[in-house]
Write a protein that holds these residues in place. Structure first.
Motif, short mmCIF file in Angstrom:
data_model
loop_
_atom_site.label_atom_id
_atom_site.label_comp_id
_atom_site.label_asym_id
_atom_site.label_seq_id
_atom_site.Cartn_x
_atom_site.Cartn_y
_atom_site.Cartn_z
N SER A 3 43.53 -20.65 -24.51
CA SER A 3 42.81 -20.02 -25.62
C SER A 3 42.77 -20.90 -26.86
N THR A 4 43.82 -21.70 -27.07
CA THR A 4 43.84 -22.59 -28.23
C THR A 4 42.72 -23.63 -28.14
N GLN A 5 42.41 -24.06 -26.91
CA GLN A 5 41.32 -25.01 -26.72
C GLN A 5 39.97 -24.35 -26.94
N LEU A 6 39.83 -23.11 -26.46
CA LEU A 6 38.56 -22.41 -26.63
C LEU A 6 38.27 -22.13 -28.09
N GLN A 7 39.32 -21.75 -28.83
CA GLN A 7 39.14 -21.45 -30.25
C GLN A 7 38.77 -22.71 -31.05
N ALA A 8 39.19 -23.86 -30.54
CA ALA A 8 38.88 -25.11 -31.23
C ALA A 8 37.47 -25.60 -30.91
N SER A 9 36.87 -25.04 -29.86
CA SER A 9 35.51 -25.44 -29.50
C SER A 9 34.51 -24.42 -30.03
N ASN A 10 33.24 -24.64 -29.72
CA ASN A 10 32.19 -23.73 -30.17
C ASN A 10 31.83 -22.68 -29.12
N SER A 11 32.56 -22.66 -28.00
CA SER A 11 32.19 -21.78 -26.89
C SER A 11 32.22 -20.31 -27.30
N LEU A 12 33.32 -19.88 -27.93
CA LEU A 12 33.44 -18.48 -28.31
C LEU A 12 32.48 -18.11 -29.43
N LEU A 13 32.26 -19.05 -30.34
CA LEU A 13 31.30 -18.80 -31.42
C LEU A 13 29.91 -18.61 -30.86
N GLU A 14 29.54 -19.43 -29.90
CA GLU A 14 28.23 -19.30 -29.26
C GLU A 14 28.13 -17.99 -28.50
N LEU A 15 29.21 -17.63 -27.83
CA LEU A 15 29.22 -16.39 -27.05
C LEU A 15 29.10 -15.16 -27.94
N SER A 16 29.69 -15.21 -29.12
CA SER A 16 29.66 -14.06 -30.03
C SER A 16 28.25 -13.73 -30.51
N ARG A 17 27.33 -14.65 -30.39
CA ARG A 17 25.94 -14.39 -30.78
C ARG A 17 25.29 -13.34 -29.90
N TYR A 18 25.79 -13.20 -28.66
CA TYR A 18 25.17 -12.29 -27.70
C TYR A 18 25.92 -10.97 -27.57
N LEU A 55 28.65 -7.65 -29.01
CA LEU A 55 29.19 -6.86 -30.12
C LEU A 55 30.58 -7.36 -30.48
N THR A 56 31.41 -7.61 -29.47
CA THR A 56 32.76 -8.16 -29.68
C THR A 56 33.09 -9.15 -28.58
N VAL A 57 33.90 -10.13 -28.92
CA VAL A 57 34.45 -11.10 -27.97
C VAL A 57 35.96 -11.10 -28.18
N LYS A 58 36.69 -10.68 -27.16
CA LYS A 58 38.14 -10.55 -27.28
C LYS A 58 38.85 -11.45 -26.28
N ILE A 59 39.74 -12.30 -26.77
CA ILE A 59 40.59 -13.09 -25.89
C ILE A 59 41.74 -12.22 -25.42
N LEU A 60 41.82 -12.02 -24.11
CA LEU A 60 42.88 -11.17 -23.55
C LEU A 60 44.16 -11.93 -23.25
N GLY A 61 44.05 -13.24 -23.12
CA GLY A 61 45.24 -14.03 -22.85
C GLY A 61 44.95 -15.23 -21.98
N SER A 62 45.87 -16.17 -21.99
CA SER A 62 45.76 -17.37 -21.16
C SER A 62 46.92 -17.40 -20.18
N TYR A 63 46.71 -18.09 -19.06
CA TYR A 63 47.73 -18.13 -18.02
C TYR A 63 47.59 -19.41 -17.21
N PRO A 64 48.69 -19.86 -16.59
CA PRO A 64 48.63 -21.08 -15.77
C PRO A 64 47.70 -20.91 -14.59
N ARG A 65 46.93 -21.95 -14.31
CA ARG A 65 46.02 -21.93 -13.17
C ARG A 65 46.82 -22.15 -11.89
N GLN A 66 46.57 -21.32 -10.88
CA GLN A 66 47.29 -21.44 -9.61
C GLN A 66 46.59 -22.40 -8.68
#
Length: 295
Positions: free
Chosen positions: A267-282, A284-295
């Protein structure tokens, strides 16, 4: 007949030596097992100290980022006939037993004992923990929120009736409201050849492990063109993968649409990029639920 006698005598001598060889190998295995037990007890001493420090600092018992890093390291170091799956299975139980020494660990699961969610939880937490079985997803959320359980396990993508009813009725709405964080995922091979997926709830976010995914919940107004707009975004973004969707079950009857998306990276990487900002244009709300190690 005389020519066969040496062969018979040789086989008889070999058969007589077999019990001796077996006993010698078993004695060697016993010695190795004694060494393993001694090392496990040294590990237990260290784990208890870590548990004391965690309690002093108010840190959670379950640290999926640390656990996943450890398992990856062990698999990389493994140069024996043991498969990666075997290494995981062995150390999951070792970690489970050691974690139980830090404190009495309680994991809340949706469904019944021996059900699919319980099986998934055992895959992640092992057998040396206490499981609390909940009839509704909201009860899993409540137990973890109220500190009655250390973690909770909920299904998010399977083909069972148990999962379909819970997701359709309440699950995404509960995720929209909760202050809990998704800290890990669990995957099981399903009967139809696919993969059943589950999420682990915790009260604190997971630190980066170096190879992570992030779960994002989108809320869209249920109106003509909303889905087409979102599809347009997905076509131009390879880092987001849809997992589930559902209409809102809230009593105000707004009928908004929920979409559960998985993104590559912490999530720290996503917040540093424009991905979530771009997504919020479409949305009502964009909520980060959490990050986890990839299996």
């Amino acid at each position: 007949m005389a020519d066969t006698m040496p062969i018979i005598q040789q086989k008889a001598a070999s058969a007589a030596e077999t019990p001796v060889k077996l006993e010698t190998l078993r004695e060697q295995i016993d010695a190795v097992d004694a060494q393993i037990l001694s090392l496990l007890n040294k590990r237990v001493t260290m784990v208890r100290r870590i548990g004391e420090l965690k309690q002093q600092e108010g840190l959670p018992i379950y640290a999926p980022d640390r656990e996943e890093k450890l398992l990856r390291h062990l698999v990389e170091k493994n140069n024996s006939a043991l498969s990666a799956a075997s290494v995981h299975a062995i150390y999951r139980e070792i970690i489970s037993a050691c974690r139980a020494l830090e404190k009495e660990v309680v994991v809340a699961c949706l469904g019944l004992a021996a059900g699919i969610t319980h099986q998934a939880a055992c895959r992640r937490f092992g057998s040396t923990v206490q499981y609390a079985f909940c009839q509704e997803a909201a009860e899993v959320f409540r137990r973890v929120t109220k500190n009655e359980a250390d973690c909770g396990v909920i299904p998010i993508a399977t083909g069972t009736t148990e999962v379909r009813s819970s997701v359709a009725a309440q699950l995404l709405s509960d995720l929209a409201r909760t202050e809990l964080s998704i800290c890990a995922e669990i995957s099981l091979d399903s009967r139809n050849g696919g993969s059943d997926r589950f999420l682990v709830l915790n009260r604190v976010p997971t630190l980066p492990s170096g190879a992570d995914r992030t779960l994002v919940l989108l809320r869209l107004e249920n109106k003509p063109g909303a889905l087409a707009t979102l599809e347009s975004f997905k076509e131009h973004s390879t880092s987001f993968t849809p997992l589930a969707s559902q209409s809102s079950t809230e009593k105000n009857g707004t009928g908004d649409l929920f979409f559960l998306m998985e993104a590559e990276g912490h999530s720290t990487q996503l917040q540093a990029s424009n991905s979530l900002l771009e997504l919020s244009r479409y949305c009502l709300t964009v909520k980060i639920l959490g990050s986890y190690p990839r299996q």
